[in-house]
Write a protein that holds these residues in place. Structure first.
Motif, PDB file in Angstrom:
ATOM      1  N   LEU A 192      72.538  22.523  19.970  1.00 35.10           N
ATOM      2  CA  LEU A 192      71.204  22.017  19.423  1.00 35.10           C
ATOM      3  C   LEU A 192      70.914  21.204  18.730  1.00 35.10           C
ATOM      4  N   ARG A 193      71.995  21.093  17.626  1.00 34.21           N
ATOM      5  CA  ARG A 193      72.622  19.628  16.451  1.00 34.21           C
ATOM      6  C   ARG A 193      72.387  17.808  17.587  1.00 34.21           C
ATOM      7  N   SER A 194      73.520  18.450  18.727  1.00 29.38           N
ATOM      8  CA  SER A 194      73.564  17.503  19.400  1.00 29.38           C
ATOM      9  C   SER A 194      72.461  16.836  20.495  1.00 29.38           C
ATOM     10  N   THR A 195      71.659  17.406  20.523  1.00 25.29           N
ATOM     11  CA  THR A 195      70.820  17.478  21.823  1.00 25.29           C
ATOM     12  C   THR A 195      69.364  16.564  21.933  1.00 25.29           C
ATOM     13  N   GLY A 196      68.502  16.346  22.617  1.00 26.95           N
ATOM     14  CA  GLY A 196      67.023  16.115  22.071  1.00 26.95           C
ATOM     15  C   GLY A 196      66.450  17.238  22.802  1.00 26.95           C
ATOM     16  N   SER A 197      66.550  18.364  23.728  1.00 26.35           N
ATOM     17  CA  SER A 197      66.031  19.074  24.704  1.00 26.35           C
ATOM     18  C   SER A 197      67.474  20.053  25.261  1.00 26.35           C
ATOM     19  N   TYR A 198      67.019  21.397  25.825  1.00 20.71           N
ATOM     20  CA  TYR A 198      67.714  22.361  25.881  1.00 20.71           C
ATOM     21  C   TYR A 198      66.815  22.951  27.247  1.00 20.71           C
ATOM     22  N   TYR A 199      68.299  23.237  28.049  1.00 19.60           N
ATOM     23  CA  TYR A 199      67.704  24.908  29.031  1.00 19.60           C
ATOM     24  C   TYR A 199      68.374  25.916  28.842  1.00 19.60           C
ATOM     25  N   VAL A 200      68.159  27.036  28.670  1.00 22.62           N
ATOM     26  CA  VAL A 200      68.572  28.866  28.922  1.00 22.62           C
ATOM     27  C   VAL A 200      69.193  28.627  29.884  1.00 22.62           C
ATOM     28  N   LEU A 201      70.383  28.865  31.120  1.00 20.43           N
ATOM     29  CA  LEU A 201      70.528  29.348  32.038  1.00 20.43           C
ATOM     30  C   LEU A 201      71.064  31.106  32.192  1.00 20.43           C
ATOM     31  N   GLU A 202      70.845  31.682  32.869  1.00 23.13           N
ATOM     32  CA  GLU A 202      70.972  33.629  33.375  1.00 23.13           C
ATOM     33  C   GLU A 202      70.548  33.258  34.134  1.00 23.13           C
ATOM     34  N   SER A 203      72.007  34.106  34.980  1.00 25.01           N
ATOM     35  CA  SER A 203      71.381  34.727  36.303  1.00 25.01           C
ATOM     36  C   SER A 203      71.468  33.678  37.437  1.00 25.01           C
ATOM     37  N   GLY A 204      71.524  32.928  36.646  1.00 30.78           N
ATOM     38  CA  GLY A 204      71.273  31.306  38.381  1.00 30.78           C
ATOM     39  C   GLY A 204      69.916  31.052  37.684  1.00 30.78           C
ATOM     40  N   ARG A 205      69.726  31.140  36.959  1.00 30.47           N
ATOM     41  CA  ARG A 205      67.923  30.792  36.565  1.00 30.47           C
ATOM     42  C   ARG A 205      67.647  30.611  35.212  1.00 30.47           C
ATOM     43  N   ILE A 206      66.630  29.089  34.922  1.00 27.88           N
ATOM     44  CA  ILE A 206      66.254  28.938  33.704  1.00 27.88           C
ATOM     45  C   ILE A 206      65.470  29.875  32.836  1.00 27.88           C
ATOM     46  N   THR A 207      65.308  30.201  31.431  1.00 26.51           N
ATOM     47  CA  THR A 207      64.532  31.280  31.757  1.00 26.51           C
ATOM     48  C   THR A 207      64.144  30.838  30.132  1.00 26.51           C
ATOM     49  N   ALA A 208      64.318  29.807  29.653  1.00 26.22           N
ATOM     50  CA  ALA A 208      63.882  29.083  28.434  1.00 26.22           C
ATOM     51  C   ALA A 208      64.071  27.195  28.575  1.00 26.22           C
ATOM     52  N   GLN A 209      62.857  27.026  28.117  1.00 22.84           N
ATOM     53  CA  GLN A 209      63.495  25.340  27.649  1.00 22.84           C
ATOM     54  C   GLN A 209      62.926  24.829  26.550  1.00 22.84           C
ATOM     55  N   GLY A 210      63.399  23.405  25.999  1.00 23.41           N
ATOM     56  CA  GLY A 210      62.643  23.475  24.796  1.00 23.41           C
ATOM     57  C   GLY A 210      63.196  22.179  24.711  1.00 23.41           C
ATOM     58  N   GLU A 211      62.844  21.751  23.046  1.00 19.45           N
ATOM     59  CA  GLU A 211      63.702  20.710  22.501  1.00 19.45           C
ATOM     60  C   GLU A 211      64.564  20.753  21.434  1.00 19.45           C
ATOM     61  N   GLY A 212      65.369  20.428  21.457  1.00 23.31           N
ATOM     62  CA  GLY A 212      66.500  20.609  20.277  1.00 23.31           C
ATOM     63  C   GLY A 212      66.753  20.484  19.251  1.00 23.31           C
ATOM     64  N   GLY A 213      67.489  20.831  17.856  1.00 22.53           N
ATOM     65  CA  GLY A 213      67.208  20.418  16.854  1.00 22.53           C
ATOM     66  C   GLY A 213      67.265  21.926  15.791  1.00 22.53           C
ATOM     67  N   ALA A 214      67.308  21.732  15.223  1.00 23.07           N
ATOM     68  CA  ALA A 214      68.346  23.465  13.785  1.00 23.07           C
ATOM     69  C   ALA A 214      66.184  24.505  14.257  1.00 23.07           C
TER      70      ALA A 214
END
Length: 226
Positions: A192-214
């Motif tokens: 999260l500190r290194s990136t501007g946005s993120y995705y959470v991948l669980e069991s082969g599907r995207i379950t969450a996404q949003g902006e990075g940061g602490a």
């Protein structure tokens, strides 16, 4: 920009990724996080071209590269640092770099990014620490002058001070504006500190996404706890 659009992929009869879409904007860094077995490395193998898709599209700078081989994607500006601090252990640090280029100016450029390697140029890569080998692996890939850099678990098994150095390198690279980074990582704080946005991948599907940061730390931990 790298875009994976509606990607489904797997091995044999097993579907590992199911209709996954991820976008890495130009000049930005994006993290993909998730537990072991979530499909993170499979996602990267699809992006690089090491694993064919069963459905969906892979776009690099707007060009459809879904059917292109890995070497063709590299020529179009994709750089890949796989998991495991990979190097040629019997060769020196300098020899590992010279496999990519003999240009002293280009090598000097990556040594400016990873100054710790400067004192290790004559040492065999197999004798480097895990963190030093990881820096060498990233430096070697940067010598290919990628526009899109893909990193698979760059902090795995390395000491905390080197984790911090790699974090600063990622931030510095994206601040240039001409390089994008796709980072697969289990170290949530680092990602999260290194990136501007993120995705959470669980069991082969995207379950969450949003902006990075602490500020995203609690949201990501909650998504990964489900």
């Amino acid at each position: 920009m790298l875009e994976l659009r509606g990607v489904t992929a797997g091995y044999g009869r097993t579907i590992v990724l199911d209709d996954v879409s991820v976008v890495v904007p130009t000049g930005d860094a994006v993290a993909v996080m998730g537990h072991n077995g979530a499909g993170k490395t499979t996602l990267l193998r699809v992006a690089v071209g090491l694993l064919p898709v069963r459905a969906g599209t892979v776009l690099l700078d707007g060009e459809d590269v879904t059917r292109l081989r890995p070497n063709a994607r590299v020529r179009r500006g994709l750089g890949y640092v796989p998991q495991g601090q990979q190097c040629f252990p019997q060769m020196t640090t300098m020899e590992n770099l010279q496999l990519i280029t003999t240009s002293k100016a280009e090598i000097r450029g990556v040594l400016d990014t990873f100054p710790a390697l400067t004192e290790l140029l004559s040492r065999r890569a197999g004798l480097l620490s895990g963190g030093q080998r990881q820096q060498l692996a990233i430096a070697r890939t940067l010598l290919t002058q990628p526009r899109m850099l893909i990193l698979d678990e760059p902090t795995e098994g390395i000491q905390p001070n080197v984790v911090q150095e790699i974090e600063q390198v990622i931030l510095g690279l994206t601040q240039r504006g001409d390089l994008s980074v796709l980072l697969v990582e289990q170290h949530v704080g680092f990602a999260l500190r290194s990136t501007g946005s993120y995705y959470v991948l669980e069991s082969g599907r995207i379950t969450a996404q949003g902006e990075g940061g602490a500020g995203a730390l609690d949201s990501v931990r909650a998504a990964m706890a489900v």
